[in-house]
Design an enzyme around this catalytic site. Structure first.
Site, PDB file in Angstrom:
ATOM      1  N   GLU A  70      12.993   2.151  -5.215  1.00 41.85           N
ATOM      2  CA  GLU A  70      12.894   1.820  -3.799  1.00 41.85           C
ATOM      3  C   GLU A  70      14.233   1.401  -3.201  1.00 41.85           C
ATOM      4  OE1 GLU A  70      10.751   0.829  -6.123  1.00 41.85           O
ATOM      5  OE2 GLU A  70       8.802   1.585  -5.498  1.00 41.85           O
ATOM      6  N   ARG A  96      11.281  -4.515  -3.036  1.00 39.53           N
ATOM      7  CA  ARG A  96      12.332  -4.184  -3.993  1.00 39.53           C
ATOM      8  C   ARG A  96      13.668  -3.873  -3.313  1.00 39.53           C
ATOM      9  NH1 ARG A  96      10.808  -2.579  -9.356  1.00 39.53           N
ATOM     10  NH2 ARG A  96      10.043  -4.600 -10.063  1.00 39.53           N
ATOM     11  N   LYS A 138      -1.017  11.966 -20.871  1.00 30.71           N
ATOM     12  CA  LYS A 138      -1.752  11.147 -19.901  1.00 30.71           C
ATOM     13  C   LYS A 138      -3.177  11.699 -19.816  1.00 30.71           C
ATOM     14  CE  LYS A 138      -0.870   8.997 -15.445  1.00 30.71           C
ATOM     15  NZ  LYS A 138       0.179   8.594 -14.524  1.00 30.71           N
TER      16      LYS A 138
HETATM   17  C1  LIG Z   1       8.114  -0.851  -7.847  1.00 26.87           C
HETATM   18  C2  LIG Z   1       6.905   0.032  -7.935  1.00 26.87           C
HETATM   19  N1  LIG Z   1       6.857   1.165  -7.222  1.00 26.87           N
HETATM   20  C3  LIG Z   1       5.761   1.969  -7.281  1.00 26.87           C
HETATM   21  C4  LIG Z   1       4.706   1.633  -8.079  1.00 26.87           C
HETATM   22  C5  LIG Z   1       3.432   2.494  -8.079  1.00 26.87           C
HETATM   23  N2  LIG Z   1       3.145   3.042  -9.410  1.00 26.87           N
HETATM   24  C6  LIG Z   1       2.256   2.494 -10.239  1.00 26.87           C
HETATM   25  S1  LIG Z   1       2.115   3.287 -11.682  1.00 26.87           S
HETATM   26  C7  LIG Z   1       3.258   4.428 -11.219  1.00 26.87           C
HETATM   27  C8  LIG Z   1       3.626   5.531 -12.164  1.00 26.87           C
HETATM   28  C9  LIG Z   1       4.182   4.978 -13.403  1.00 26.87           C
HETATM   29  O1  LIG Z   1       4.496   6.030 -14.270  1.00 26.87           O
HETATM   30  P1  LIG Z   1       4.781   5.690 -15.771  1.00 26.87           P
HETATM   31  O2  LIG Z   1       5.625   4.484 -15.859  1.00 26.87           O
HETATM   32  O3  LIG Z   1       5.318   6.921 -16.410  1.00 26.87           O
HETATM   33  O4  LIG Z   1       3.383   5.334 -16.376  1.00 26.87           O
HETATM   34  P2  LIG Z   1       2.147   6.313 -16.672  1.00 26.87           P
HETATM   35  O5  LIG Z   1       1.149   6.012 -15.610  1.00 26.87           O
HETATM   36  O6  LIG Z   1       2.625   7.722 -16.644  1.00 26.87           O
HETATM   37  O7  LIG Z   1       1.670   5.914 -18.001  1.00 26.87           O
HETATM   38  C10 LIG Z   1       3.718   4.173  -9.932  1.00 26.87           C
HETATM   39  C11 LIG Z   1       4.682   4.999  -9.192  1.00 26.87           C
HETATM   40  C12 LIG Z   1       4.791   0.426  -8.785  1.00 26.87           C
HETATM   41  N3  LIG Z   1       3.784  -0.014  -9.554  1.00 26.87           N
HETATM   42  N4  LIG Z   1       5.896  -0.342  -8.712  1.00 26.87           N
END
Ligand SMILES: Cc1ncc(C[n+]2csc(CCOP(=O)(O)OP(=O)(O)O)c2C)c(N)n1
Length: 639
Positions: A371, A399, A284
């Site tokens: 969630e 959710r 990242k």
């Molecule tokens: C249902 C839901 N809960 C929380 C989020 C907030 N959120 C956005 S990106 C993220 C992290 C995602 O991590 P990952 O899938 O590993 O992607 P990366 O950013 O590491 O590439 C979160 C928790 C969301 N988008 N959707």
């Protein structure tokens, strides 16, 4: 050197590029990402991490026909850069500009407007079944890219189960950067860590391949290796059996920053006859040292200036937000009562819970992006004697609606929901605006629903909620913590606070637009219109007495909320008034109409919706005019 990015109008233009040119293009894409965050807050580190993966995918498949879904969608920027949106890239996340998430209205390469994590495998499987049933679509390849943060979402396993049952062929690219927004947590995180120690990834690859070369098979060593994966697994060289058992061929982990390698593996799995989970390891923030060093800060950093590979100036806001006030209030409650716990669903940073995580780790729970589980988990804690505070953004709490119903309200359990980011969340747009919560919560029996009119209300509401014998929700916006001058009345269950009463009309406001209502009323008073303001505080139980008094004593009633009008606070007021036989023409409800609201600055969006001071004052003038034109009313009694 001539720039390549401006020449890429569609992924088809990539076909003519050789590997070094693709690598140059990757550098230019990173440059575009860095230039963007010089001007505004945007998703950054996740996008830096998928540049090579994006190029490898678009040069292996033809996604004008094939299907590609980026799960969650916050890492869509490199994809936007090479799918005809480079010229408008600088407009991203501004009103009228490109969205910061996939948007089918912008491009045929974006299939779903997304922003919530976890649904990619399900929607992809749906499209796959459609493509198989519709002859002219049959044969399209279906690819989902999902991060290791999103991967533990329960819905992913529902989809994997269904993929296995239907025997459909999907390609799932697991983008493993060891991070959600914060470091990823949970058993799946540990499992993926174990897969990373696979010899293929840790440099023993040469020896493994040498060994496999001795196996008499056609094709190059990597292909032979793939063909022998199952055997290799038996020999302890390979992991991923969890996925294999669910019907996916597990391949990896492989280096997600090596375009040539990625393309080689993608080409190999393209024509696999079964579903494949390709485990890709990325960093990242890759390519920009500060982001790679601190991917939490650089997930969505404030805009910053850089020199070469260093940040020289980052815009910092010292303003206190509702989130700060909420997190401090939770912390205080946890210090005062050992039974109070806090639960976040992967939003520790967004909810500003780091201090609680570090100081009170035994009562801090991060479920990951799960969630529904988080809410049922809270119900279990409440049932067994704890006082859980579920700190989840309004939009993401959707959710878990069934768990709020079944596990919490039906059991009448004392779970407190802190709905951060309620209302218009600004540049994220329709996937993230938290405008439906009043409607979806107030219909549930046993539920108490509150919204602080100012930051002063918030800690008292939490205190009340934690003493209340039943479920309750407190919703507050992504905004600076307003404070109102003057002596405040204590927060009492189901009681509104009269800021000032008015004979010509009264504004009943539920939530943080209160300061705008007060400003509008002041302006109107200067114009000679006597308009009062009430801080409703509760949508449920609604202060029926104040509502009825308003209809009896004031010329008109205006309700104000930063929430969907349908089923919201104004609806609750209207229902109460109508049930008591009042004239519904004397009320006007201001709030969010029955449509999805685009992205943009919150203040801009509020102005468009006439929820700013001008809009609220104008609505009052209109109502006063209409009221004067109707029957003369007896002057109201002061309360
Ligand atoms: C249902 C839901 N809960 C929380 C989020 C907030 N959120 C956005 S990106 C993220 C992290 C995602 O991590 P990952 O899938 O590993 O992607 P990366 O950013 O590491 O590439 C979160 C928790 C969301 N988008 N959707």
């Amino acid at each position: 050197m001539e720039k390549l990015l401006p020449r890429i109008h569609s992924p088809h233009d990539l076909a003519e590029l050789k590997l070094p040119q693709l690598e140059q293009l990757g550098d230019e894409m990173r440059e575009a990402l860095c230039n963007l965050v010089a001007n505004r807050t945007a998703h950054f580190a996740s996008n830096l991490g998928v540049v090579e993966l994006c190029l490898a995918l678009h040069t292996t498949f033809d996604f004008s026909q094939d299907r590609l879904i980026w799960d969650t969608g916050h890492q869509i920027y490199p994809h936007k850069l090479i799918t005809g949106r480079f010229e408008r890239f600088e407009t991203i996340r501004t009103k009228g500009g490109l969205m910061g998430y996939p948007n089918p209205a912008e491009s045929v390469y974006d299939l779903f407007m997304t922003g919530h994590a976890g649904a990619s495998l399900s929607t992809l499987l749906g499209m796959k079944t459609a493509d198989d049933l519709i002859p002219e679509q049959t044969g399209r390849h279906c690819v989902a890219v999902i991060g290791d943060g999103a991967f533990p979402s329960g819905i992913v396993y529902e989809a994997m189960n269904n993929v296995g049952g239907l025997g459909k062929k999907l390609l799932v690219v697991l983008n493993d950067n060891q991070m959600s927004i914060c470091p990823r947590v949970g058993g799946m995180a540990d499992y993926l860590d174990r897969l990373r120690i696979n010899p293929v990834y840790t440099g023993l690859k040469g020896e493994v391949v040498k060994m496999l070369n001795k196996v008499p098979l056609l094709g190059d060593p990597a292909e032979r290796f793939l063909a022998q994966l199952k055997e290799a697994a038996k020999a302890g060289l390979h992991g991923g059996m969890l996925f294999e058992d669910l019907g996916f061929r597990y391949i990896g982990p492989i280096d997600g920053h090596n375009i040539a390698l990625l393309r080689k593996y993608l080409r190999m799995v393209k024509d696999e006859q079964q579903s494949v989970l390709l485990h890709v390891v990325t960093e990242k923030g890759h390519g920009f040292q500060p982001a790679a060093r601190d991917p939490v800060l650089f997930h969505t950093p404030p805009s910053f200036k850089r020199q070469a590979d260093e940040v020289v100036e980052m815009q910092q806001s010292s303003a206190e937000s509702y989130t700060h006030v909420a997190s401090r209030a939770i912390h205080e409650q946890m210090l005062a009562n050992e039974r109070v716990t806090v639960i976040t669903a992967a939003m520790c940073q967004g909810n500003k819970l780091e201090r609680i995580r570090d100081e009170l780790p035994a009562r801090f729970f991060d479920t990951g992006i799960c969630e529904s589980h988080a809410v049922a988990f809270a119900a279990g804690q409440a049932k067994a004697g704890l006082r859980p505070v579920v700190d989840i953004y309004s939009t993401f709490l959707q959710r878990s609606y069934d768990q709020i119903f079944q596990e919490v309200t039906l059991q009448n359990l004392p779970v407190v929901f802190m709905l951060d980011r309620s209302g218009l969340t600004g540049p994220d747009g329709p996937t993230h605006h938290g405008v439906f919560d009043f409607g979806y919560l107030r219909v549930l029996p046993n539920m108490t629903v509150m919204a602080p009119g100012s930051a002063d209300d918030l800690p008292d509401m939490l205190d009340l909620a934690l003493r209340h014998d039943g479920p309750s929700a407190i919703r507050y916006p992504k905004a600076g913590a307003d404070r109102l001058a003057g002596v405040r009345t204590p927060v009492e269950l189901g009681r509104a606070e009269v800021i000032e009463w008015g004979h010509d009309g009264v504004i009943l406001c539920c939530g943080a637009l209160l300061s705008r209502c007060v400003a509008a009323a002041e302006r109107l008073r200067e114009e000679g219109l006597d308009v009062g303001v009430v801080n409703a505080r509760f949508v449920k139980p609604l202060d029926r007495e104040i509502v009825l008094r308003a209809f009896e004593q004031c010329g008109f009633v205006i309700t104000v909320e930063e929430a969907a009008l349908m089923g919201g606070f104004g609806s609750a007021v209207l229902e109460t008034a109508a049930d008591a036989g009042h004239d519904s023409t004397r009320i006007r409800r201001l709030g969010i109409p029955d449509q999805f609201i685009e992205h943009g600055d919150r203040a801009e969006l509020l102005a468009d919706l006439e929820l700013d001071v001008d809009g609220i004052a104008a609505a009052c003038r209109d109502m006063a005019k209409a009221e004067r034109g109707s029957v003369e009313r007896p002057a109201g009694r002061p309360v």
